[in-house]
Scaffold this motif. Structure first.
Motif, PDB file in Angstrom:
ATOM      1  N   LEU A 262       0.842  -1.188   0.000  1.00  0.00           N
ATOM      2  CA  LEU A 262       0.000   0.000   0.000  1.00  0.00           C
ATOM      3  C   LEU A 262       0.879   1.240   0.000  1.00  0.00           C
ATOM      4  CD1 LEU A 262      -2.642  -1.043   2.692  1.00  0.00           C
ATOM      5  CD2 LEU A 262      -2.981  -1.008   0.212  1.00  0.00           C
ATOM      6  N   GLY A 263       0.451   2.273  -0.711  1.00  0.00           N
ATOM      7  CA  GLY A 263       1.194   3.523  -0.739  1.00  0.00           C
ATOM      8  C   GLY A 263       0.256   4.705  -0.633  1.00  0.00           C
ATOM      9  N   ARG A 264       0.823   5.858  -0.301  1.00  0.00           N
ATOM     10  CA  ARG A 264       0.029   7.080  -0.177  1.00  0.00           C
ATOM     11  C   ARG A 264       0.849   8.251  -0.707  1.00  0.00           C
ATOM     12  NH1 ARG A 264      -1.983   7.920   5.635  1.00  0.00           N
ATOM     13  NH2 ARG A 264       0.140   8.635   5.961  1.00  0.00           N
ATOM     14  N   LEU A 265       0.249   9.023  -1.586  1.00  0.00           N
ATOM     15  CA  LEU A 265       0.900  10.169  -2.213  1.00  0.00           C
ATOM     16  C   LEU A 265       0.077  11.405  -1.845  1.00  0.00           C
ATOM     17  CD1 LEU A 265       3.346  10.637  -4.113  1.00  0.00           C
ATOM     18  CD2 LEU A 265       1.791  10.325  -6.039  1.00  0.00           C
ATOM     19  N   THR A 266       0.676  12.309  -1.074  1.00  0.00           N
ATOM     20  CA  THR A 266      -0.035  13.473  -0.552  1.00  0.00           C
ATOM     21  C   THR A 266       0.608  14.750  -1.065  1.00  0.00           C
ATOM     22  OG1 THR A 266      -0.502  12.240   1.486  1.00  0.00           O
ATOM     23  CG2 THR A 266      -0.844  14.619   1.557  1.00  0.00           C
ATOM     24  N   VAL A 267      -0.220  15.733  -1.426  1.00  0.00           N
ATOM     25  CA  VAL A 267       0.305  17.032  -1.838  1.00  0.00           C
ATOM     26  C   VAL A 267      -0.358  18.125  -0.996  1.00  0.00           C
ATOM     27  CG1 VAL A 267      -1.400  17.301  -3.703  1.00  0.00           C
ATOM     28  CG2 VAL A 267       0.723  18.607  -3.765  1.00  0.00           C
ATOM     29  N   ALA A 268       0.438  19.095  -0.595  1.00  0.00           N
ATOM     30  CA  ALA A 268      -0.045  20.225   0.197  1.00  0.00           C
ATOM     31  C   ALA A 268       0.752  21.455  -0.188  1.00  0.00           C
ATOM     32  CB  ALA A 268       0.093  19.937   1.695  1.00  0.00           C
ATOM     33  N   VAL A 269       0.274  22.619   0.215  1.00  0.00           N
ATOM     34  CA  VAL A 269       0.995  23.870   0.014  1.00  0.00           C
ATOM     35  C   VAL A 269       1.326  24.440   1.375  1.00  0.00           C
ATOM     36  CG1 VAL A 269       0.808  26.259  -0.792  1.00  0.00           C
ATOM     37  CG2 VAL A 269      -0.018  24.398  -2.229  1.00  0.00           C
ATOM     38  N   GLY A 270       2.597  24.845   1.560  1.00  0.00           N
ATOM     39  CA  GLY A 270       3.035  25.396   2.835  1.00  0.00           C
ATOM     40  C   GLY A 270       3.920  26.611   2.636  1.00  0.00           C
ATOM     41  N   THR A 271       4.224  27.265   3.748  1.00  0.00           N
ATOM     42  CA  THR A 271       5.058  28.473   3.728  1.00  0.00           C
ATOM     43  C   THR A 271       6.180  28.326   4.733  1.00  0.00           C
ATOM     44  OG1 THR A 271       3.125  29.807   3.173  1.00  0.00           O
ATOM     45  CG2 THR A 271       5.057  30.992   3.977  1.00  0.00           C
ATOM     46  N   ASP A 272       7.400  28.675   4.326  1.00  0.00           N
ATOM     47  CA  ASP A 272       8.540  28.662   5.239  1.00  0.00           C
ATOM     48  C   ASP A 272       8.310  29.639   6.387  1.00  0.00           C
ATOM     49  OD1 ASP A 272      10.040  26.771   3.991  1.00  0.00           O
ATOM     50  OD2 ASP A 272      11.219  28.185   2.815  1.00  0.00           O
ATOM     51  N   GLN A 273       8.717  29.217   7.561  1.00  0.00           N
ATOM     52  CA  GLN A 273       8.708  30.129   8.705  1.00  0.00           C
ATOM     53  C   GLN A 273       9.989  30.962   8.675  1.00  0.00           C
ATOM     54  OE1 GLN A 273       5.993  30.283  10.749  1.00  0.00           O
ATOM     55  NE2 GLN A 273       5.136  28.773   9.322  1.00  0.00           N
ATOM     56  N   GLY A 274       9.880  32.237   8.955  1.00  0.00           N
ATOM     57  CA  GLY A 274      11.084  33.075   8.980  1.00  0.00           C
ATOM     58  C   GLY A 274      11.020  34.167   7.936  1.00  0.00           C
ATOM     59  N   ALA A 275      12.179  34.772   7.693  1.00  0.00           N
ATOM     60  CA  ALA A 275      12.241  35.961   6.853  1.00  0.00           C
ATOM     61  C   ALA A 275      11.901  35.673   5.398  1.00  0.00           C
ATOM     62  CB  ALA A 275      13.629  36.594   6.944  1.00  0.00           C
ATOM     63  N   SER A 276      12.241  34.471   4.892  1.00  0.00           N
ATOM     64  CA  SER A 276      12.053  34.199   3.468  1.00  0.00           C
ATOM     65  C   SER A 276      10.572  34.125   3.092  1.00  0.00           C
ATOM     66  CB  SER A 276      12.748  32.896   3.081  1.00  0.00           C
ATOM     67  OG  SER A 276      12.099  31.785   3.664  1.00  0.00           O
ATOM     68  N   ASN A 277       9.765  33.551   3.981  1.00  0.00           N
ATOM     69  CA  ASN A 277       8.321  33.432   3.736  1.00  0.00           C
ATOM     70  C   ASN A 277       8.019  32.764   2.395  1.00  0.00           C
ATOM     71  OD1 ASN A 277       6.033  33.917   5.267  1.00  0.00           O
ATOM     72  ND2 ASN A 277       5.423  35.661   4.011  1.00  0.00           N
ATOM     73  N   ARG A 278       8.884  31.855   1.997  1.00  0.00           N
ATOM     74  CA  ARG A 278       8.750  31.211   0.694  1.00  0.00           C
ATOM     75  C   ARG A 278       7.670  30.142   0.723  1.00  0.00           C
ATOM     76  NH1 ARG A 278      13.804  28.761  -2.859  1.00  0.00           N
ATOM     77  NH2 ARG A 278      12.879  29.145  -4.907  1.00  0.00           N
ATOM     78  N   ARG A 279       6.897  30.031  -0.330  1.00  0.00           N
ATOM     79  CA  ARG A 279       5.808  29.064  -0.412  1.00  0.00           C
ATOM     80  C   ARG A 279       6.245  27.864  -1.249  1.00  0.00           C
ATOM     81  NH1 ARG A 279       0.987  30.743  -2.850  1.00  0.00           N
ATOM     82  NH2 ARG A 279      -0.188  29.411  -1.442  1.00  0.00           N
ATOM     83  N   TRP A 280       5.783  26.701  -0.800  1.00  0.00           N
ATOM     84  CA  TRP A 280       6.177  25.446  -1.432  1.00  0.00           C
ATOM     85  C   TRP A 280       4.948  24.588  -1.720  1.00  0.00           C
ATOM     86  CZ3 TRP A 280      11.412  24.159  -2.062  1.00  0.00           C
ATOM     87  CH2 TRP A 280      12.327  24.951  -1.366  1.00  0.00           C
ATOM     88  N   ALA A 281       5.077  23.752  -2.747  1.00  0.00           N
ATOM     89  CA  ALA A 281       4.208  22.587  -2.876  1.00  0.00           C
ATOM     90  C   ALA A 281       4.997  21.428  -2.286  1.00  0.00           C
ATOM     91  CB  ALA A 281       3.872  22.315  -4.328  1.00  0.00           C
ATOM     92  N   GLU A 282       4.422  20.735  -1.333  1.00  0.00           N
ATOM     93  CA  GLU A 282       5.107  19.618  -0.678  1.00  0.00           C
ATOM     94  C   GLU A 282       4.398  18.322  -1.012  1.00  0.00           C
ATOM     95  OE1 GLU A 282       7.204  19.487   3.422  1.00  0.00           O
ATOM     96  OE2 GLU A 282       5.138  18.857   3.786  1.00  0.00           O
ATOM     97  N   ILE A 283       5.152  17.379  -1.545  1.00  0.00           N
ATOM     98  CA  ILE A 283       4.629  16.059  -1.897  1.00  0.00           C
ATOM     99  C   ILE A 283       5.284  15.032  -0.987  1.00  0.00           C
ATOM    100  CG2 ILE A 283       4.381  14.356  -3.745  1.00  0.00           C
ATOM    101  CD1 ILE A 283       5.383  17.391  -5.201  1.00  0.00           C
ATOM    102  N   ILE A 284       4.481  14.193  -0.368  1.00  0.00           N
ATOM    103  CA  ILE A 284       4.995  13.135   0.501  1.00  0.00           C
ATOM    104  C   ILE A 284       4.514  11.790  -0.031  1.00  0.00           C
ATOM    105  CG2 ILE A 284       4.960  12.123   2.816  1.00  0.00           C
ATOM    106  CD1 ILE A 284       4.574  14.936   3.923  1.00  0.00           C
ATOM    107  N   TYR A 285       5.455  10.888  -0.250  1.00  0.00           N
ATOM    108  CA  TYR A 285       5.109   9.526  -0.653  1.00  0.00           C
ATOM    109  C   TYR A 285       5.516   8.567   0.457  1.00  0.00           C
ATOM    110  CZ  TYR A 285       5.044   4.955  -2.735  1.00  0.00           C
ATOM    111  OH  TYR A 285       4.787   3.622  -2.955  1.00  0.00           O
ATOM    112  N   GLN A 286       4.565   7.762   0.918  1.00  0.00           N
ATOM    113  CA  GLN A 286       4.819   6.748   1.957  1.00  0.00           C
ATOM    114  C   GLN A 286       4.337   5.396   1.474  1.00  0.00           C
ATOM    115  OE1 GLN A 286       2.567   9.370   4.922  1.00  0.00           O
ATOM    116  NE2 GLN A 286       3.960   8.256   6.272  1.00  0.00           N
ATOM    117  N   ASP A 287       5.045   4.341   1.897  1.00  0.00           N
ATOM    118  CA  ASP A 287       4.549   2.997   1.635  1.00  0.00           C
ATOM    119  C   ASP A 287       4.673   2.162   2.913  1.00  0.00           C
ATOM    120  OD1 ASP A 287       7.138   1.896   1.924  1.00  0.00           O
ATOM    121  OD2 ASP A 287       7.556   1.998  -0.218  1.00  0.00           O
ATOM    122  N   ASN A 288       4.186   0.935   2.858  1.00  0.00           N
ATOM    123  CA  ASN A 288       4.234   0.051   4.026  1.00  0.00           C
ATOM    124  C   ASN A 288       5.242  -1.077   3.825  1.00  0.00           C
ATOM    125  OD1 ASN A 288       2.816  -1.317   2.050  1.00  0.00           O
ATOM    126  ND2 ASN A 288       1.378  -2.274   3.472  1.00  0.00           N
ATOM    127  N   GLY A 289       6.291  -0.780   3.048  1.00  0.00           N
ATOM    128  CA  GLY A 289       7.310  -1.787   2.795  1.00  0.00           C
ATOM    129  C   GLY A 289       8.343  -1.878   3.903  1.00  0.00           C
TER     130      GLY A 289
END
Length: 244
Positions: free
Chosen positions: A150-177
């Motif tokens: 089984l696997g899971r692919l998740t996407v979210a949007v986040g912002t860096d904490q601090g002066a840069s305040n840069r925004r990211w798309a974050e993708i996380i892939y997990q499996d049960n291997g």
């Protein structure tokens, strides 16, 4: 100069050969499934009415053969074989790519509030497809024999904490291997590193990092050994001025 040219050609041949493995494996799996369905229909048609499986496998075949054609085209242009060319797209394009690449046993979770509006994000869809295919494909090599994969692919949007305040798309892939052993975590993205002996090229995760670097992003593996792999990919959102 001749040695340098030979080295470049050898590297391109290595990369293209590695890239062909994933779509050709998908073609083989799709043909095997279709052959089993055909055999089942010959012996007892009433037990083989799952047209959805057939449609899915035919779609996989079409996608995989398209990928093979793209890779063969790259052979004519060394820049296409190794180059990266991100262009501005919506987050929704990234989500659609994830859904297209994910096999049936991988769940795609989209937590972006407005994927068709949010962005722009600079994407090279061909390269990101290769990244997703690689990390998902690795799950099949490092699965537990006694458990359903089984696997899971998740996407979210986040912002860096601090002066840069840069925004990211974050993708996380997990499996049960079985996960990545602690002693090799620092080496899995290295050129030619493999744990599969003659069956591994040592190029897969190396190319993944190269392609994500080309997006000005990051990729790390954060899973606990024995509890599955966890790959975290961050891709920066572009400035609004980047939108054509």
């Amino acid at each position: 100069q001749q040695d340098e040219r030979a080295g470049v050609l050898a590297r391109i041949a290595d990369v293209v050969g590695h890239k062909l493995n994933n779509p050709l494996r998908e073609v083989h799996l799709a043909f095997s499934t279709l052959a089993e369905l055909a055999e089942c229909r010959r012996s007892g048609p009433s037990d083989c009415e799952d047209a959805d499986i057939e449609r899915r496998q035919l779609r996989h075949l079409e996608q995989s053969l398209t990928r093979v054609a793209d890779i063969v085209r790259q052979l004519r242009n060394p820049h296409l074989a190794l180059g990266i060319a991100p262009v501005p797209k919506r987050i929704g394009n990234l989500v659609a790519l994830m859904r297209e690449v994910a096999p049936d046993w991988v769940t795609v979770i989209d937590t972006v509030p407005s994927p068709d509006i949010d962005g722009p994000i600079l994407l090279d869809s061909m390269r990101l497809r290769e990244v997703f295919e690689e990390i998902i494909g690795n799950s099949q090599h490092f699965r537990h024999d006694d458990a359903e994969l089984l696997g899971r692919l998740t996407v979210a949007v986040g912002t860096d904490q601090g002066a840069s305040n840069r925004r990211w798309a974050e993708i996380i892939y997990q499996d049960n291997g079985s996960g990545v052993p602690a002693e090799i975590k620092d080496s899995i993205f290295d050129f030619r590193f493999t744990t599969r002996g003659q069956n591994g090229s040592g190029l897969g995760l190396y190319l993944c990092r190269m392609y994500i670097d080309g997006h000005a992003g990051t990729i790390v593996e954060e899973g606990r050994p024995g509890h599955g792999a966890l790959f975290r990919i961050r891709l920066p959102l572009a400035d609004a001025e980047s939108w054509p």
